[in-house]
Structures are given as C-alpha cells and as structure tokens.
Scaffold this motif. Sequence first.
Motif, PDB file in Angstrom:
ATOM      1  N   ALA A   1      52.645  49.198  35.572  1.00  0.00           N
ATOM      2  CA  ALA A   1      51.373  49.710  36.087  1.00  0.00           C
ATOM      3  C   ALA A   1      50.272  49.420  35.083  1.00  0.00           C
ATOM      4  O   ALA A   1      50.464  49.458  33.878  1.00  0.00           O
ATOM      5  N   ASP A   2      49.122  49.160  35.623  1.00  0.00           N
ATOM      6  CA  ASP A   2      48.016  48.650  34.825  1.00  0.00           C
ATOM      7  C   ASP A   2      47.392  49.713  33.935  1.00  0.00           C
ATOM      8  O   ASP A   2      46.668  50.584  34.393  1.00  0.00           O
TER       9      ASP A   2
ATOM     10  N   ALA B   1      49.813  49.781  48.385  1.00  0.00           N
ATOM     11  CA  ALA B   1      51.110  49.191  48.036  1.00  0.00           C
ATOM     12  C   ALA B   1      50.938  47.710  47.705  1.00  0.00           C
ATOM     13  O   ALA B   1      51.536  47.194  46.753  1.00  0.00           O
ATOM     14  N   ASP B   2      50.111  47.038  48.485  1.00  0.00           N
ATOM     15  CA  ASP B   2      49.832  45.628  48.215  1.00  0.00           C
ATOM     16  C   ASP B   2      49.240  45.472  46.811  1.00  0.00           C
ATOM     17  O   ASP B   2      49.616  44.573  46.066  1.00  0.00           O
ATOM     18  N   LEU B   3      48.320  46.348  46.487  1.00  0.00           N
ATOM     19  CA  LEU B   3      47.667  46.248  45.178  1.00  0.00           C
ATOM     20  C   LEU B   3      48.662  46.465  44.053  1.00  0.00           C
ATOM     21  O   LEU B   3      48.626  45.769  43.033  1.00  0.00           O
ATOM     22  N   ARG B   4      49.554  47.412  44.223  1.00  0.00           N
ATOM     23  CA  ARG B   4      50.553  47.664  43.178  1.00  0.00           C
ATOM     24  C   ARG B   4      51.444  46.443  42.986  1.00  0.00           C
ATOM     25  O   ARG B   4      51.715  46.020  41.870  1.00  0.00           O
ATOM     26  N   ARG B   5      51.851  45.893  44.107  1.00  0.00           N
ATOM     27  CA  ARG B   5      52.700  44.699  44.058  1.00  0.00           C
ATOM     28  C   ARG B   5      51.968  43.551  43.374  1.00  0.00           C
ATOM     29  O   ARG B   5      52.523  42.853  42.519  1.00  0.00           O
ATOM     30  N   LEU B   6      50.729  43.395  43.727  1.00  0.00           N
ATOM     31  CA  LEU B   6      49.910  42.332  43.150  1.00  0.00           C
ATOM     32  C   LEU B   6      49.751  42.505  41.640  1.00  0.00           C
ATOM     33  O   LEU B   6      49.901  41.549  40.867  1.00  0.00           O
TER      34      LEU B   6
ATOM     35  N   PRO C   1      34.049  48.947  36.980  1.00  0.00           N
ATOM     36  CA  PRO C   1      33.928  50.360  37.347  1.00  0.00           C
ATOM     37  C   PRO C   1      34.647  50.576  38.667  1.00  0.00           C
ATOM     38  O   PRO C   1      34.162  50.165  39.709  1.00  0.00           O
ATOM     39  N   PHE C   2      35.832  51.145  38.616  1.00  0.00           N
ATOM     40  CA  PHE C   2      36.599  51.394  39.834  1.00  0.00           C
ATOM     41  C   PHE C   2      36.538  52.859  40.180  1.00  0.00           C
ATOM     42  O   PHE C   2      36.191  53.704  39.359  1.00  0.00           O
TER      43      PHE C   2
ATOM     44  N   ALA D   1      41.127  41.740  44.253  1.00  0.00           N
ATOM     45  CA  ALA D   1      41.119  40.836  43.110  1.00  0.00           C
ATOM     46  C   ALA D   1      40.559  41.528  41.882  1.00  0.00           C
ATOM     47  O   ALA D   1      41.151  41.486  40.801  1.00  0.00           O
ATOM     48  N   ARG D   2      39.432  42.197  42.037  1.00  0.00           N
ATOM     49  CA  ARG D   2      38.797  42.878  40.909  1.00  0.00           C
ATOM     50  C   ARG D   2      39.711  43.969  40.354  1.00  0.00           C
ATOM     51  O   ARG D   2      39.910  44.078  39.152  1.00  0.00           O
ATOM     52  N   ARG D   3      40.283  44.749  41.247  1.00  0.00           N
ATOM     53  CA  ARG D   3      41.139  45.861  40.810  1.00  0.00           C
ATOM     54  C   ARG D   3      42.382  45.387  40.069  1.00  0.00           C
ATOM     55  O   ARG D   3      42.862  46.075  39.171  1.00  0.00           O
ATOM     56  N   CYS D   4      42.909  44.267  40.495  1.00  0.00           N
ATOM     57  CA  CYS D   4      44.178  43.819  39.915  1.00  0.00           C
ATOM     58  C   CYS D   4      44.008  42.778  38.825  1.00  0.00           C
ATOM     59  O   CYS D   4      44.975  42.395  38.172  1.00  0.00           O
ATOM     60  N   GLY D   5      42.777  42.327  38.624  1.00  0.00           N
ATOM     61  CA  GLY D   5      42.574  41.325  37.591  1.00  0.00           C
ATOM     62  C   GLY D   5      43.177  39.979  37.951  1.00  0.00           C
ATOM     63  O   GLY D   5      43.726  39.277  37.115  1.00  0.00           O
TER      64      GLY D   5
END
Lengths: 142, 142
Positions: free
Chosen positions: A132-133, B47-52, A140-141, B12-16
């Motif tokens: 986890a990140d 869930a997609d974001l976590r996986r990403l 800014p999230f 994209a922004r959230r996951c870098g």
Amino acid sequence: MAAETFPIGEAARRCGVKVPTIRYYEGIGLLPAPSRTEGNRRLFDAADLRRLAFIRHARELGFEVDAIRTLLSLQDDPDQPCAAADAIARERLADVEQRIAKLMALKDELERMLEQCASGRVAECRVIETLADTTHRHGPFT
Amino acid sequence: MAAETFPIGEAARRCGVKVPTIRYYEGIGLLPAPSRTEGNRRLFDAADLRRLAFIRHARELGFEVDAIRTLLSLQDDPDQPCAAADAIARERLADVEQRIAKLMALKDELERMLEQCASGRVAECRVIETLADTTHRHGPFT
DNA sequence: CTTGCTCCTCTAGCAACTAGAGGATGTAGA
DNA sequence: TCTACATCCTCTAGTTGCTAGAGGAGCAAG
C-alpha cells in the motif's frame, strides 16, 4: 606474469549474462572495450568479469542502466569532488532503503501465506495491501 | 449506495502511474477492463486503484509482468489448490529474500562511502565487490 | 455555443535486451 | 594437412514494457 583472460563465451557463463548482452553493454559504454586477439576476438580480464557481474546484479535488482552508470562512476573516478560522490551515493542509498522496506513488507506477507498454507487453510491473500502506498503522495488527494 | 469511481486521469494521479500505462496494463490483462460511462470513458473503483498501485510498486521493485501476474493470481484465485499457491509464494519469497540480501549489502557499502565522505576523505569505492556473486554459480569454474 | 480540458483509439518510438543470418576463426582428430 | 565443429565476429530485426503524439469525441463552465 600475464594475467588470466577469458573469451566472451566463458565470461558470459561465469557471470550469468548472455553473450550478446555483453556486447550490448560494451556498445553502450557500461563495460570498457576489452582487448582483442589477433583474430579480433574479445579477451576479458578478471576486473571486467567483476564489473560485469556487478552490472548483472544491479540490473536484477531493477536499477536502470543510468543508475548503474552513476554507481560505477563512483568506482571509476574516486577522485571526483567529494560532494558529487556524496550526492550520488546519498540518492542511491535512499532508493535502496525504500526498496528494502517494500521487499520486507512483501516478504512478511508471503511468509504469512505460506504459514496458512502449511496449516491446511487456503490463505486469503493480501499481497495487494502489503505494498500500500505510503511513499508516493505527490498531489492533493481526498 | 453507489461506490466511488474515478476517471482514468485521477486514477493515474492517485497511483503514480501514467494514463497510457493504465490502458496498457488493461490491454495485457493485468488490470481487469473497468466499467465505462455512457460516453465510453473508463471508470475505476477503489479495488482497481489498489491493484494498480500494487502493480506499480511491484514493477518498481523490478518484478517482471509475469511474476506480478502470478502474485496477483494468488489474490484472484484464493481457491486454487493450496499446493500451487504455496509453490508460487515460496518461489517469490526466495526471490524477495535474495533481493533484500543484495540490497542490504549495497546499502552498507553506500553508507560506508558516505561516512568517509563526511570525514573529508575521498572514499575508495567498493560497490562492485558488494554484489559479488554468491548466489549465481551454475557451472564448474576454476 | 464555444473554449478548454479530459478522454478515446491508434500508431510509432524508446530502453534494454534477445535471437538469428551470414561469415570468419580456432582447435581437435583422421 | 585437411576437415569438422564450436565459438567468435558484425549487423539487422524482433520482444517487452512502456511512453509520446496524432486526430478526434465528450463534457463542464462561462
């Protein structure tokens, strides 16, 4: 006494790198061009092999060629200004520490899964959560 | 209650990760095809974001896409035979432990160099020796 | 309703190899 | 010495994992 030298095939075998990869590394300047025989064949010495093995390990660890180049520059120019070397080493160190932390988390999770497996239960897998990140917040999230 | 969803740019922004990279991961089947809006735009859920994010971390750690695929298969099919999951996890674990060991060695060497630098001396650099081959012997060498 | 941002698909390029063609060299046996 | 066969040479083309850009559609604000 003439130092021991090795043809490219043996260098490849000893270092666990493929023959064309060695030539490729020479081409992009990671490996110095070795001496050649009369018949134009490459001859590598022990120092070349050590360097080559280092490159392989570093690549396996996921370092980019450019990062390896700077790491090797520490080795090649020990006389470069201390501040420059320091900056390079410091940057690499931060990177290395981050990698270690993430790998430790992943290791723990894999071990947990193996334990559950050993006890006969099908593990609910949380590999995703383990990475986890915590380190990559650049906006800014919510 | 409708769960929160995100367009590709925010994902994209959230996951870098870059936007085209997300589409690429979808294309090669690492990421399931997300739902779409009326206007054909992708909508990702948590869930997609976590996986990403997991994929990004794993890639940064140098895992190949195939290795990530098998890691994710542990997650996706928790009901697959325990023995199979165990084998995958065990293999990954060995890999992870090796990486950690090598990175630790490299870390020590970089720290040693930084110390020397701090004390004003130009470090003799031994990065090459730090990753000396202890793990990759696959032939009878002299 | 138009300005401007984000999204879509598709094609082309880049990094770091990897494989193969076509040919020269080096070595070991008959 | 001649020949068979591995190993080497260079060069070009393909693979993986992205990344950038063209050309066009969707949507939100003024």
